[in-house]
Design a protein around this motif. Sequence first.
Motif, PDB file in Angstrom:
ATOM      1  N   VAL A 106      -2.040   4.927  -8.150  1.00  0.00           N
ATOM      2  CA  VAL A 106      -0.965   5.388  -7.986  1.00  0.00           C
ATOM      3  C   VAL A 106      -1.469   6.229  -9.079  1.00  0.00           C
ATOM      4  CG1 VAL A 106       1.559   6.106  -7.669  1.00  0.00           C
ATOM      5  CG2 VAL A 106       0.399   4.155  -6.903  1.00  0.00           C
ATOM      6  N   ASP A 107      -1.494   7.809  -8.365  1.00  0.00           N
ATOM      7  CA  ASP A 107      -1.440   8.700  -9.648  1.00  0.00           C
ATOM      8  C   ASP A 107      -2.193   7.897 -10.230  1.00  0.00           C
ATOM      9  OD1 ASP A 107       0.346  10.594  -8.238  1.00  0.00           O
ATOM     10  OD2 ASP A 107       1.678  10.053  -9.657  1.00  0.00           O
ATOM     11  N   GLY A 108      -3.551   7.500 -10.111  1.00  0.00           N
ATOM     12  CA  GLY A 108      -4.602   7.024 -11.022  1.00  0.00           C
ATOM     13  C   GLY A 108      -4.458   5.673 -12.103  1.00  0.00           C
ATOM     14  N   ARG A 109      -3.487   5.081 -12.217  1.00  0.00           N
ATOM     15  CA  ARG A 109      -3.088   4.281 -12.014  1.00  0.00           C
ATOM     16  C   ARG A 109      -3.409   2.608 -10.663  1.00  0.00           C
ATOM     17  NH1 ARG A 109       1.717   1.986 -13.525  1.00  0.00           N
ATOM     18  NH2 ARG A 109       2.913   3.459 -12.626  1.00  0.00           N
ATOM     19  N   ALA A 153       9.081   0.341 -10.710  1.00  0.00           N
ATOM     20  CA  ALA A 153       7.444  -0.556  -9.305  1.00  0.00           C
ATOM     21  C   ALA A 153       5.896   0.434  -9.611  1.00  0.00           C
ATOM     22  CB  ALA A 153       8.011  -0.731  -8.199  1.00  0.00           C
ATOM     23  N   GLY A 154       6.405   1.619 -10.101  1.00  0.00           N
ATOM     24  CA  GLY A 154       5.430   1.757  -9.774  1.00  0.00           C
ATOM     25  C   GLY A 154       4.653   3.046  -8.635  1.00  0.00           C
ATOM     26  N   ILE A 155       5.758   3.486  -8.268  1.00  0.00           N
ATOM     27  CA  ILE A 155       5.119   4.727  -6.982  1.00  0.00           C
ATOM     28  C   ILE A 155       6.595   5.880  -7.470  1.00  0.00           C
ATOM     29  CG2 ILE A 155       5.375   2.437  -5.324  1.00  0.00           C
ATOM     30  CD1 ILE A 155       7.384   2.816  -4.112  1.00  0.00           C
ATOM     31  N   ARG A 156       6.219   6.467  -6.102  1.00  0.00           N
ATOM     32  CA  ARG A 156       6.555   7.370  -6.180  1.00  0.00           C
ATOM     33  C   ARG A 156       7.783   7.742  -5.976  1.00  0.00           C
ATOM     34  NH1 ARG A 156       1.782   9.700  -6.035  1.00  0.00           N
ATOM     35  NH2 ARG A 156       1.860   9.928  -3.981  1.00  0.00           N
ATOM     36  N   ILE A 157       9.086   8.563  -6.569  1.00  0.00           N
ATOM     37  CA  ILE A 157      10.106   8.375  -4.978  1.00  0.00           C
ATOM     38  C   ILE A 157      10.793   9.693  -4.680  1.00  0.00           C
ATOM     39  CG2 ILE A 157      11.825   8.001  -7.192  1.00  0.00           C
ATOM     40  CD1 ILE A 157      13.932   6.522  -5.479  1.00  0.00           C
ATOM     41  N   THR A 158      11.113   9.857  -3.721  1.00  0.00           N
ATOM     42  CA  THR A 158      12.062  11.242  -3.945  1.00  0.00           C
ATOM     43  C   THR A 158      13.492  10.737  -3.838  1.00  0.00           C
ATOM     44  OG1 THR A 158       9.961  12.353  -2.282  1.00  0.00           O
ATOM     45  CG2 THR A 158      12.752  13.313  -2.016  1.00  0.00           C
ATOM     46  N   GLY A 174       0.827  -1.043  -0.736  1.00  0.00           N
ATOM     47  CA  GLY A 174      -0.108  -0.315  -0.357  1.00  0.00           C
ATOM     48  C   GLY A 174       0.488   1.410   0.125  1.00  0.00           C
ATOM     49  N   ILE A 175       2.344   1.134  -0.014  1.00  0.00           N
ATOM     50  CA  ILE A 175       2.549   2.129  -0.036  1.00  0.00           C
ATOM     51  C   ILE A 175       2.950   3.198  -1.617  1.00  0.00           C
ATOM     52  CG2 ILE A 175       6.047   3.137  -0.073  1.00  0.00           C
ATOM     53  CD1 ILE A 175       5.722   0.887   2.316  1.00  0.00           C
ATOM     54  N   THR A 176       2.259   3.796  -2.027  1.00  0.00           N
ATOM     55  CA  THR A 176       2.441   4.587  -3.045  1.00  0.00           C
ATOM     56  C   THR A 176       3.481   6.262  -3.318  1.00  0.00           C
ATOM     57  OG1 THR A 176       0.937   6.833  -2.161  1.00  0.00           O
ATOM     58  CG2 THR A 176       0.144   4.713  -3.065  1.00  0.00           C
ATOM     59  N   CYS A 177       4.760   5.772  -2.164  1.00  0.00           N
ATOM     60  CA  CYS A 177       5.948   7.218  -2.051  1.00  0.00           C
ATOM     61  C   CYS A 177       6.544   6.666  -1.565  1.00  0.00           C
ATOM     62  CB  CYS A 177       5.255   8.984  -2.160  1.00  0.00           C
ATOM     63  SG  CYS A 177       6.615   9.960  -2.098  1.00  0.00           S
ATOM     64  N   VAL A 178       8.310   6.328  -1.550  1.00  0.00           N
ATOM     65  CA  VAL A 178       9.107   5.787  -0.867  1.00  0.00           C
ATOM     66  C   VAL A 178       9.852   6.950  -1.435  1.00  0.00           C
ATOM     67  CG1 VAL A 178      10.595   4.963  -2.594  1.00  0.00           C
ATOM     68  CG2 VAL A 178      10.323   4.090  -0.075  1.00  0.00           C
ATOM     69  N   ARG A 198      -3.799  13.437  -5.293  1.00  0.00           N
ATOM     70  CA  ARG A 198      -3.401  12.722  -6.369  1.00  0.00           C
ATOM     71  C   ARG A 198      -3.713  11.312  -6.120  1.00  0.00           C
ATOM     72  NH1 ARG A 198       1.523  13.572  -8.666  1.00  0.00           N
ATOM     73  NH2 ARG A 198       2.838  15.469  -8.631  1.00  0.00           N
ATOM     74  N   ALA A 199      -4.516  11.009  -6.971  1.00  0.00           N
ATOM     75  CA  ALA A 199      -5.466  10.012  -6.836  1.00  0.00           C
ATOM     76  C   ALA A 199      -4.963   8.319  -6.314  1.00  0.00           C
ATOM     77  CB  ALA A 199      -5.749   9.586  -8.143  1.00  0.00           C
ATOM     78  N   ASP A 200      -4.946   8.548  -5.625  1.00  0.00           N
ATOM     79  CA  ASP A 200      -3.764   7.544  -4.338  1.00  0.00           C
ATOM     80  C   ASP A 200      -5.060   6.917  -3.759  1.00  0.00           C
ATOM     81  OD1 ASP A 200      -1.391   8.231  -5.569  1.00  0.00           O
ATOM     82  OD2 ASP A 200      -0.586   8.773  -4.466  1.00  0.00           O
ATOM     83  N   LEU A 201      -5.182   5.259  -4.374  1.00  0.00           N
ATOM     84  CA  LEU A 201      -6.085   5.141  -3.321  1.00  0.00           C
ATOM     85  C   LEU A 201      -5.277   3.601  -2.728  1.00  0.00           C
ATOM     86  CD1 LEU A 201      -9.100   5.331  -5.889  1.00  0.00           C
ATOM     87  CD2 LEU A 201      -7.918   6.554  -3.887  1.00  0.00           C
TER      88      LEU A 201
END
Length: 452
Positions: free
Chosen positions: A423-426, A158-163, A122-126, A388-391
């Motif tokens: 993640v972001d609608g995807r 992997a389909g997630i955002r990263i900082t 369930g992690i959408t950003c790391v 952002r569309a993260d569900l």
Amino acid sequence: MTTTRWLAEYAWLPDHAEPTPDVLIETEDGRITAVAPLTAGSRPPAGVEVLGDAVRLPGLTLPGLANAHSHAFHRALRGRTHGGRGDFWTWREVMYDVAQRLDPDSYLALARAAYAEMALAGITCVGEFHYLHHGPNGTPYADPNAMSAALVEAAAQAGIRITLLDTCYLTATVDGEPLTGPQQRFGDGDALRWAERVSAFNPENEHARVGAAIHSVRAVPAEQLATVAGWADRRGAPLHAHLSEQPAENDACRAAHGCTPTRLLADHGVLGPHTTAVHATHPTGADLALLGESRTGVCLCPTTERDLADGIGPARRMAEAGSPLSLGSDSHAVVDLFEEARAVELDERLRTRRRGHFTAAELLTAATVAGHAALGWGDAGRLAVGDRADLVTVRLDSARTAGAPPVGVFFAATAADVTHVVVDGRVVVADGRHQTVDVPTELRAAIEEVTS
């Protein structure tokens, strides 16, 4: 424009103490465009799978979870360092052995699989606290940011955002001893050369941002702290720093500088609302005031902190002082922000021998909006129009969650209960399966490459 309508059996909306039943969520081009709790008359009958063209999400839907502190290559250590005696310093030697074996290709493979495991959870950003910059013996790659690029690409696949929190790591001790052995891969010589290298890395990816990190007060000389902080400040980028993880760090800082690590960071302009202190396990009362008054965030990593026998930090006192709390999986002994969230409350019970320190809504905030904010994504972590569309949908009918009220998810669910991740609608995870990565197979292969 792509519009999708989702019908959540329950959804946890902003500023609500508990989840709301039957919520219709509309997303368009990666953003939430509508959030509407349904009235009794507009709810679909039992057994109907869609309301118009809305996709039904059985269970509890949350905003995307944010893992605010990760060292991706530590995933190769899971199950290999947990037995026997020792402490952080003995564990670190095993970690260095893995670090020596990585190159851009093998790091891409390992990080891709590790980030895909996060997506399943369930992690959408790391937030990747990245200091493995150079080749063996500290020799730069032809592209000095090749390892950074591998991490950014891994997150994309992997389909997630990263900082990417590019980490300044210059010395081995507070006394300024030089980096030797595996640590040579971490160093840039001085903070100005660190800044020159990281400034040249500008990934043109919508899923990636670059921030900065100070590894610790033992790794960046006091007179160079302001250079790192200034680089982040000029760019409005997040700045993270390991802080007071072990008592030995505090003792060494007092011996060298006559003050605590928190005081040292404050004196050199590091603290502030764009800064996150990671761990902060052993702060003094004065340290707590410095962190809170400056609105410096604190990222707690309870599983790693107990795995390494570091101790239990004063989480409630930090929050009351004014420090926003976020969560991280750090060494990836487990990747489960439900476990990390409930550990914040349960560890506080152990520390104080009292119950009831954090509400479920406060734990949700730490796992979502506060974590995203700590990573520079202020438009994520809420089921709200414009975000952002993260569900993230969690089962309420598993062996762990059956019979538990939706509000109790952080005390009942595990990462294994996550069924759908957007993640972001995807759609990245559907029915508990990653859509593009065979996570167990890729983890096994990537870890075998760097440990065998």
